[in-house]
Design a protein around this motif. Sequence first.
Motif, PDB file in Angstrom:
ATOM      1  N   HIS A   1     -18.586 -31.558  -9.724  1.00 57.07           N
ATOM      2  CA  HIS A   1     -18.976 -30.265  -9.163  1.00 57.07           C
ATOM      3  C   HIS A   1     -18.557 -30.157  -7.696  1.00 57.07           C
ATOM      4  O   HIS A   1     -18.004 -29.139  -7.255  1.00 57.07           O
ATOM      5  CB  HIS A   1     -20.483 -30.086  -9.296  1.00 57.07           C
TER       6      HIS A   1
ATOM      7  N   ARG B   1     -15.822 -27.480  -5.999  1.00 60.07           N
ATOM      8  CA  ARG B   1     -16.142 -26.593  -4.876  1.00 60.07           C
ATOM      9  C   ARG B   1     -15.218 -26.846  -3.684  1.00 60.07           C
ATOM     10  O   ARG B   1     -14.686 -25.915  -3.088  1.00 60.07           O
ATOM     11  CB  ARG B   1     -17.603 -26.786  -4.463  1.00 60.07           C
TER      12      ARG B   1
ATOM     13  N   GLU C   1     -18.545 -24.246 -13.436  1.00 62.88           N
ATOM     14  CA  GLU C   1     -17.721 -23.816 -12.313  1.00 62.88           C
ATOM     15  C   GLU C   1     -16.244 -24.142 -12.511  1.00 62.88           C
ATOM     16  O   GLU C   1     -15.393 -23.589 -11.816  1.00 62.88           O
ATOM     17  CB  GLU C   1     -18.262 -24.406 -11.017  1.00 62.88           C
TER      18      GLU C   1
ATOM     19  N   PRO D   1     -16.030 -20.962  -8.592  1.00 60.64           N
ATOM     20  CA  PRO D   1     -16.945 -20.409  -7.603  1.00 60.64           C
ATOM     21  C   PRO D   1     -16.254 -19.371  -6.726  1.00 60.64           C
ATOM     22  O   PRO D   1     -15.055 -19.458  -6.457  1.00 60.64           O
ATOM     23  CB  PRO D   1     -17.371 -21.630  -6.784  1.00 60.64           C
TER      24      PRO D   1
ATOM     25  N   LEU E   1     -15.841 -17.770  -3.164  1.00 54.79           N
ATOM     26  CA  LEU E   1     -16.017 -18.150  -1.767  1.00 54.79           C
ATOM     27  C   LEU E   1     -16.086 -16.901  -0.904  1.00 54.79           C
ATOM     28  O   LEU E   1     -15.177 -16.068  -0.937  1.00 54.79           O
ATOM     29  CB  LEU E   1     -14.862 -19.047  -1.305  1.00 54.79           C
TER      30      LEU E   1
ATOM     31  N   ARG F   1     -23.049 -19.529  -8.145  1.00 54.86           N
ATOM     32  CA  ARG F   1     -21.622 -19.833  -8.100  1.00 54.86           C
ATOM     33  C   ARG F   1     -20.927 -19.187  -6.899  1.00 54.86           C
ATOM     34  O   ARG F   1     -19.709 -19.182  -6.835  1.00 54.86           O
ATOM     35  CB  ARG F   1     -20.946 -19.379  -9.397  1.00 54.86           C
TER      36      ARG F   1
ATOM     37  N   MET G   1     -20.301 -19.395  -2.939  1.00 55.51           N
ATOM     38  CA  MET G   1     -20.398 -20.179  -1.709  1.00 55.51           C
ATOM     39  C   MET G   1     -20.197 -19.248  -0.530  1.00 55.51           C
ATOM     40  O   MET G   1     -19.193 -18.529  -0.466  1.00 55.51           O
ATOM     41  CB  MET G   1     -19.352 -21.283  -1.676  1.00 55.51           C
TER      42      MET G   1
END
Length: 695
Positions: free
Chosen positions: A559, A563, A604, A609, A611, A635, A637
Amino acid sequence: MNRPPNALIEETSPYLLQHAHNPVEWYPWGPAALDKARREDKPILLSIGYSACHWCHVMAHESFEDATTAEVMNRLFVNIKVDREERPDLDKIYQTAHQLLTQRGGGWPLTVILAPATHVPFFAGTYFPKSARYGLPGFKDLLDQIASHYQNHRDDIDAQNREVLRFFDRIDARSSSAATPLTAQPLDAARRQLEQHYDADHGGFGGAPKFPHTTNLDRLLRHWAMSRQRGSNDDGALSMATTTLKRMAHGGLYDQLGSGFYRYSVDERWVIPHFEKMLYDNGPLLALYAIAWQITSEPLFKRVATETAQWLIREMQATEGGYYSTLDADSESEEGKYYLWQRDDIRSLLDEDEYALLSDYFGLDLAPNFEGAWHLNVANTLDDIARRHGTTVADVGNRIGAARTKLFTARQQRTKPGRDEKILTAWNGLAIKGMAAAGRYLQRDDFIESAIKALTFIKSHLWREGRLLTGYKDGRAPLRAYLDDYAFLLDGILELLQHRWNDEDAQFAVSLAETLLAQFEDESKGGFFFTANDHEKLIYRPKIFSDEALPAGNGIAAHGLIRLGHMLGETRYLDAAERCLHTAWHDLNETPFAHNALLTALEEFLYPPQLVVLRGDPERMRTWQERCATPYQPRRMIVAITDDGHALPGANDNIAENTVIAYRCDGFACSASMSDLDQFIAELDAKEATQTLKT
């Protein structure tokens, strides 16, 4: 009686030092003990536990402090004592061996007998009483039988040990073709399995003993968030999570006076806990309660998150910054004594009106619930109490709060449980993430500062020459780190970066990811070993995919790499995460709800994810941060970069003056920057509405 110390006296582990004056000739795991066993052809008695473990203390008092039992142990075995918190590699190997040899789960204390030349176990158990009872043999008699069996049945033991090694080889034989498509099927299957195991009467999963199972709750909240995004709102998933969180917060699992959660409940109703408090439980629970508050605006969740964070700072954070490991279950040699109350003692501390309200709240008119005393549980709601007493909920809450404070102050004068002041990197990673999440969702800068202090400590004391160390105590950090140390700390940094961007921390995250790949990845089969490439050679090199007391390091690592890979545009990280998911694919489909950390990585991977990058003045960006995170967006960021920070690679590098600009990156494509908050939120929502998870 003052006995001369054994070889544990030079250790830093509080657990090992507890045994340094036993009459048992204990050794730490290392060449001295292993060579002695080989030279003298004595089996190794390996005892694994930890300082907050109640039954470890019981066995120590009954057997390890007993001169007669010690004489047998010293004559027939080489005795090695291991702190499972310092050496999780040994614990994982020999817990797995216990499962194989006994066909049931293990625990602590773990008692394993090893062949002296190979260190392969030929007997395993957990707690044994000094004399036969509870359906268990007496420990001393058992040791005589084991030693006799070792002397007279070597061929049988050797044959069994070969089978044990073949079993370990088969565990590591899992593989999956990269051509196998990764789909969302395990995500939906996990949701169904969690409902099947859910206790609709009391919350939580399964029966007694009942554990918090934080990864289960996190999966349900993420599943609800996905369903909301799809427009289908799985309120059942949300209800299972929030009901469990409420029942735990009102029950005896939660310290109703001092805050913090105990390890588990011995009953299915969350009434009586096993009283030790572990950092690795409280970090994830802190994050969950903060998230539940963000979703529901339920005051209980905000209060519990706030109190838990304050407890961590007050009782578990070292002056230097790192978080300590555990609080013991026992004080004055009695389990739970510090936390228990007699009704008359409570009455003596409160005025008549306070006692009436608190008695109603905690059910003090009911029978004692723990060995003639009361362990405090919430028996009645504030609404019911206010109605019965003819006042408002706010008034009841304030007066009960004042009464709780009086009891807490009085309790502080008691002899406190022991505290294990090891600072463990992996557990600090979990606590940093929890504290950062609480700071972000509750808008508490003091919680963020606490997380920053812990991270600063780790960078200063547990990062040397490009490698992490696993733990620190009394100025010493002797052991190289494990997968969990790298993965959990990376995860904590990524959460912290969402509240405040820091170039140095971002670069530290990259360094962790690079070392993780270089030292832990199985380049031939995919996934990540628990130990590094240059770690001591043991009988088995674990690669763990299922969640245990801690989430699976493979899942957290995958994970974090997903990311970081999307954040930086680094495809090597994404490729490594994908290889890990392919390797675990059979396990994910076989028992998905046992692999929730990996399911988050799968989610993810399938649905990358989003951003959100904000640039500008910190105070102006706070409103943007809060709006972009609402409703719960697991999900998404959100990184807020001040004017003196550097933009992320590949993203728009404009720096706003006297305003805020924002842009969105989906995968490797970034939008144009915007400076109107409402317009930006509308674009985020519209983009999400067009995206669906592959099935």
